[in-house]
Design a protein around this motif. Structure first.
Motif, PDB file in Angstrom:
ATOM      1  N   HIS A 268       0.814  -1.216   0.000  1.00 18.61           N
ATOM      2  CA  HIS A 268       0.000   0.000   0.000  1.00 18.61           C
ATOM      3  C   HIS A 268       0.850   1.269   0.000  1.00 18.61           C
ATOM      4  N   SER A 269       2.098   1.171   0.417  1.00 18.14           N
ATOM      5  CA  SER A 269       2.963   2.348   0.435  1.00 18.14           C
ATOM      6  C   SER A 269       3.628   2.612  -0.914  1.00 18.14           C
ATOM      7  N   MET A 270       3.475   1.694  -1.851  1.00 12.70           N
ATOM      8  CA  MET A 270       4.098   1.847  -3.169  1.00 12.70           C
ATOM      9  C   MET A 270       3.343   2.870  -4.013  1.00 12.70           C
ATOM     10  N   ALA A 271       4.082   3.647  -4.794  1.00 16.20           N
ATOM     11  CA  ALA A 271       3.454   4.626  -5.678  1.00 16.20           C
ATOM     12  C   ALA A 271       2.528   3.917  -6.665  1.00 16.20           C
ATOM     13  N   PRO A 272       1.291   4.412  -6.841  1.00 15.88           N
ATOM     14  CA  PRO A 272       0.324   3.713  -7.706  1.00 15.88           C
ATOM     15  C   PRO A 272       0.821   3.489  -9.124  1.00 15.88           C
ATOM     16  N   HIS A 273       1.543   4.479  -9.687  1.00 17.83           N
ATOM     17  CA  HIS A 273       1.956   4.335 -11.085  1.00 17.83           C
ATOM     18  C   HIS A 273       2.973   3.201 -11.262  1.00 17.83           C
ATOM     19  N   VAL A 274       3.747   2.886 -10.211  1.00 16.35           N
ATOM     20  CA  VAL A 274       4.711   1.782 -10.304  1.00 16.35           C
ATOM     21  C   VAL A 274       3.967   0.459 -10.440  1.00 16.35           C
ATOM     22  N   HIS A 275       2.966   0.272  -9.585  1.00 19.45           N
ATOM     23  CA  HIS A 275       2.176  -0.963  -9.656  1.00 19.45           C
ATOM     24  C   HIS A 275       1.467  -1.099 -10.997  1.00 19.45           C
ATOM     25  N   ILE A 276       0.893  -0.001 -11.482  1.00 19.06           N
ATOM     26  CA  ILE A 276       0.119  -0.059 -12.731  1.00 19.06           C
ATOM     27  C   ILE A 276       1.030  -0.341 -13.921  1.00 19.06           C
ATOM     28  N   ILE A 277       2.213   0.240 -13.937  1.00 19.92           N
ATOM     29  CA  ILE A 277       3.157  -0.019 -15.030  1.00 19.92           C
ATOM     30  C   ILE A 277       3.587  -1.486 -15.018  1.00 19.92           C
ATOM     31  N   VAL A 278       3.872  -2.035 -13.820  1.00 20.39           N
ATOM     32  CA  VAL A 278       4.256  -3.450 -13.725  1.00 20.39           C
ATOM     33  C   VAL A 278       3.102  -4.337 -14.176  1.00 20.39           C
ATOM     34  N   ALA A 279       1.868  -3.976 -13.783  1.00 15.08           N
ATOM     35  CA  ALA A 279       0.697  -4.756 -14.187  1.00 15.08           C
ATOM     36  C   ALA A 279       0.545  -4.763 -15.713  1.00 15.08           C
ATOM     37  N   ASN A 280       0.856  -3.647 -16.355  1.00 15.95           N
ATOM     38  CA  ASN A 280       0.783  -3.597 -17.811  1.00 15.95           C
ATOM     39  C   ASN A 280       1.934  -4.358 -18.465  1.00 15.95           C
ATOM     40  N   ILE A 281       3.101  -4.325 -17.850  1.00 16.40           N
ATOM     41  CA  ILE A 281       4.226  -5.122 -18.355  1.00 16.40           C
ATOM     42  C   ILE A 281       3.854  -6.601 -18.337  1.00 16.40           C
ATOM     43  N   TYR A 282       3.168  -7.008 -17.286  1.00 15.72           N
ATOM     44  CA  TYR A 282       2.717  -8.400 -17.150  1.00 15.72           C
ATOM     45  C   TYR A 282       1.777  -8.801 -18.283  1.00 15.72           C
ATOM     46  N   MET A 283       0.977  -7.844 -18.764  1.00 18.16           N
ATOM     47  CA  MET A 283       0.054  -8.130 -19.858  1.00 18.16           C
ATOM     48  C   MET A 283       0.693  -7.946 -21.241  1.00 18.16           C
ATOM     49  N   LEU A 284       1.756  -7.150 -21.315  1.00 16.48           N
ATOM     50  CA  LEU A 284       2.342  -6.806 -22.610  1.00 16.48           C
ATOM     51  C   LEU A 284       3.543  -7.668 -22.995  1.00 16.48           C
ATOM     52  N   VAL A 285       4.467  -7.853 -22.055  1.00 18.11           N
ATOM     53  CA  VAL A 285       5.760  -8.433 -22.408  1.00 18.11           C
ATOM     54  C   VAL A 285       5.708  -9.936 -22.689  1.00 18.11           C
ATOM     55  N   PRO A 286       5.103 -10.779 -21.816  1.00 15.05           N
ATOM     56  CA  PRO A 286       5.086 -12.214 -22.123  1.00 15.05           C
ATOM     57  C   PRO A 286       4.475 -12.564 -23.482  1.00 15.05           C
ATOM     58  N   PRO A 287       3.347 -11.955 -23.903  1.00 16.99           N
ATOM     59  CA  PRO A 287       2.823 -12.269 -25.242  1.00 16.99           C
ATOM     60  C   PRO A 287       3.773 -11.881 -26.364  1.00 16.99           C
ATOM     61  N   MET A 288       4.671 -10.907 -26.110  1.00 19.07           N
ATOM     62  CA  MET A 288       5.625 -10.516 -27.143  1.00 19.07           C
ATOM     63  C   MET A 288       6.832 -11.448 -27.182  1.00 19.07           C
ATOM     64  N   ILE A 289       7.338 -11.833 -25.990  1.00 19.27           N
ATOM     65  CA  ILE A 289       8.585 -12.608 -25.970  1.00 19.27           C
ATOM     66  C   ILE A 289       8.356 -14.104 -26.162  1.00 19.27           C
ATOM     67  N   ASN A 290       7.155 -14.600 -25.858  1.00 23.25           N
ATOM     68  CA  ASN A 290       6.916 -16.041 -25.999  1.00 23.25           C
ATOM     69  C   ASN A 290       7.122 -16.544 -27.428  1.00 23.25           C
ATOM     70  N   PRO A 291       6.608 -15.846 -28.471  1.00 24.22           N
ATOM     71  CA  PRO A 291       6.869 -16.320 -29.842  1.00 24.22           C
ATOM     72  C   PRO A 291       8.357 -16.300 -30.195  1.00 24.22           C
ATOM     73  N   ILE A 292       9.097 -15.353 -29.601  1.00 25.69           N
ATOM     74  CA  ILE A 292      10.534 -15.256 -29.890  1.00 25.69           C
ATOM     75  C   ILE A 292      11.289 -16.393 -29.211  1.00 25.69           C
ATOM     76  N   ILE A 293      11.031 -16.581 -27.926  1.00 16.46           N
ATOM     77  CA  ILE A 293      11.781 -17.580 -27.159  1.00 16.46           C
ATOM     78  C   ILE A 293      11.371 -18.997 -27.530  1.00 16.46           C
ATOM     79  N   TYR A 294      10.053 -19.238 -27.560  1.00 13.65           N
ATOM     80  CA  TYR A 294       9.589 -20.596 -27.843  1.00 13.65           C
ATOM     81  C   TYR A 294       9.552 -20.899 -29.342  1.00 13.65           C
ATOM     82  N   GLY A 295       9.435 -19.841 -30.142  1.00 10.21           N
ATOM     83  CA  GLY A 295       9.300 -20.044 -31.579  1.00 10.21           C
ATOM     84  C   GLY A 295      10.584 -19.873 -32.353  1.00 10.21           C
ATOM     85  N   VAL A 296      11.119 -18.649 -32.372  1.00  9.51           N
ATOM     86  CA  VAL A 296      12.290 -18.340 -33.188  1.00  9.51           C
ATOM     87  C   VAL A 296      13.500 -19.170 -32.749  1.00  9.51           C
TER      88      VAL A 296
END
Length: 318
Positions: A268-296
């Motif tokens: 609760h003491s963490m700045a809100p924008h830090v949590h929200i950015i991490v939450a978006n990274i969680y939704m953005l980055v794995p779908p991008m890197i999975n085709p590269i790592i598992y595919g390419v």
């Protein structure tokens, strides 16, 4: 944007603020968001097309990879277009039904992604530790059963969430300080005792993704033990390279996921924008890197992709 002073106990619309404190930078933040989303859609779509068109890729590893690619496509599409509408067009309003559907899809798909990663780890374990029985153990029927089990587990475990959220009184505000609807973001708006619901959500997360992670770690420990027993140094290096890239993809999924889960409840003491950015990274980055790592990085898929592009280039030149 003016925030309403009061709200109904059961509002029909919620307001998404985006990233509080960084409103002036929304347009700039949207650029990498959009770029990563396009890469995710192109990469996963290409991966699915290659697996579907090449009969030699209709093997357990690639079938599980196709399931993971479908999950990645849906999960990123569930959040990013909504986020870009907030950033670009200041389209803050979202109907409660759409909000609850987004909550359900996000959490269901996240558990599904975890389950498919576990299935892929199990496939690698059988392929390396028991290669002679690989095709006998992972038949197409077993693969279909595992895939269906992953989907049903996620759908059932998250099923109560939208119904419970729908009944809550949101008498504090209808403003969600986030880029998309998220379970704990809605729970924090409710003016009721949410300890039971919060505990239930935490238990579901650890009994699904938490158990999956433990089993994945165990699988790779057994895999690495088998790899170090290989007689050929070249074979050991190849296997270690594959394992390290897969472990990187797994960490890229689980670290932001558990960070998001735990900080929502205890940070609760963490700045809100830090949590929200991490939450978006969680939704953005794995779908991008999975085709590269598992595919390419997978030789069969890489060769097939190069054949497709070579054929396209030859056709274009001719």
């Amino acid at each position: 944007m003016a925030v309403p002073n009061g709200t109904k106990a059961h509002p029909t619309t919620f307001i998404l603020l985006g990233i509080p404190g960084l409103e002036a930078a929304h347009v700039w933040i949207s650029i990498p968001f959009c770029f990563v989303y396009v890469l995710s859609v192109v990469g996963n779509s290409l991966l699915l097309a290659v697996i579907k068109s090449e009969p030699s890729l209709h093997e357990p590893m690639y079938l599980f990879l196709a399931m993971l690619a479908v999950t990645d496509l849906i999960i990123s599409t569930t959040t990013v277009p909504q986020t870009l509408c907030v950033f670009w067009f200041r389209d803050w309003a979202i109907h409660i039904n759409a909000c609850l559907a987004q909550v359900y899809l996000l959490h269901t798909l996240s558990i599904m992604e975890s389950g498919f990663m576990l299935a892929m780890a199990f496939d690698r374990y059988v392929a390396i530790c028991n290669p002679l029985r690989h095709s006998a153990i992972l038949t197409h029927r077993v693969i279909a059963t595992l895939g269906l089990g992953v989907v049903l587990r996620a759908a059932v475990s998250v099923g109560p969430h939208p119904f419970l959220l729908r009944q809550l009184p949101y008498c504090r505000t209808n403003v969600i300080p986030h880029t998309y609807c998220e379970f704990m973001a809605l729970v924090n708006l409710a003016c009721a005792d949410m300890s039971t619901m919060s505990t239930y959500s935490l238990v579901v997360a650890f009994l699904t993704a938490g158990v999956d992670l433990i089993l994945i770690v165990l699988s790779y420990i057994l895999i690495l033990r088998a790899v170090f027993k290989l007689p050929s140094k070249e074979a050991r290096l190849t296997s270690l390279g594959t394992c390290s890239s897969h472990i990187g993809a797994i960490l890229g999924f689980y670290i932001p996921a558990f960070f998001s889960i735990l900080t929502h409840r205890f940070g609760h003491s963490m700045a809100p924008h830090v949590h929200i950015i991490v939450a978006n990274i969680y939704m953005l980055v794995p779908p991008m890197i999975n085709p590269i790592i598992y595919g390419v990085r997978t030789k069969k898929i890489r060769n097939r992709v190069l054949q497709v592009f070579s054929a396209v280039n030859c056709h274009t030149i001719s």
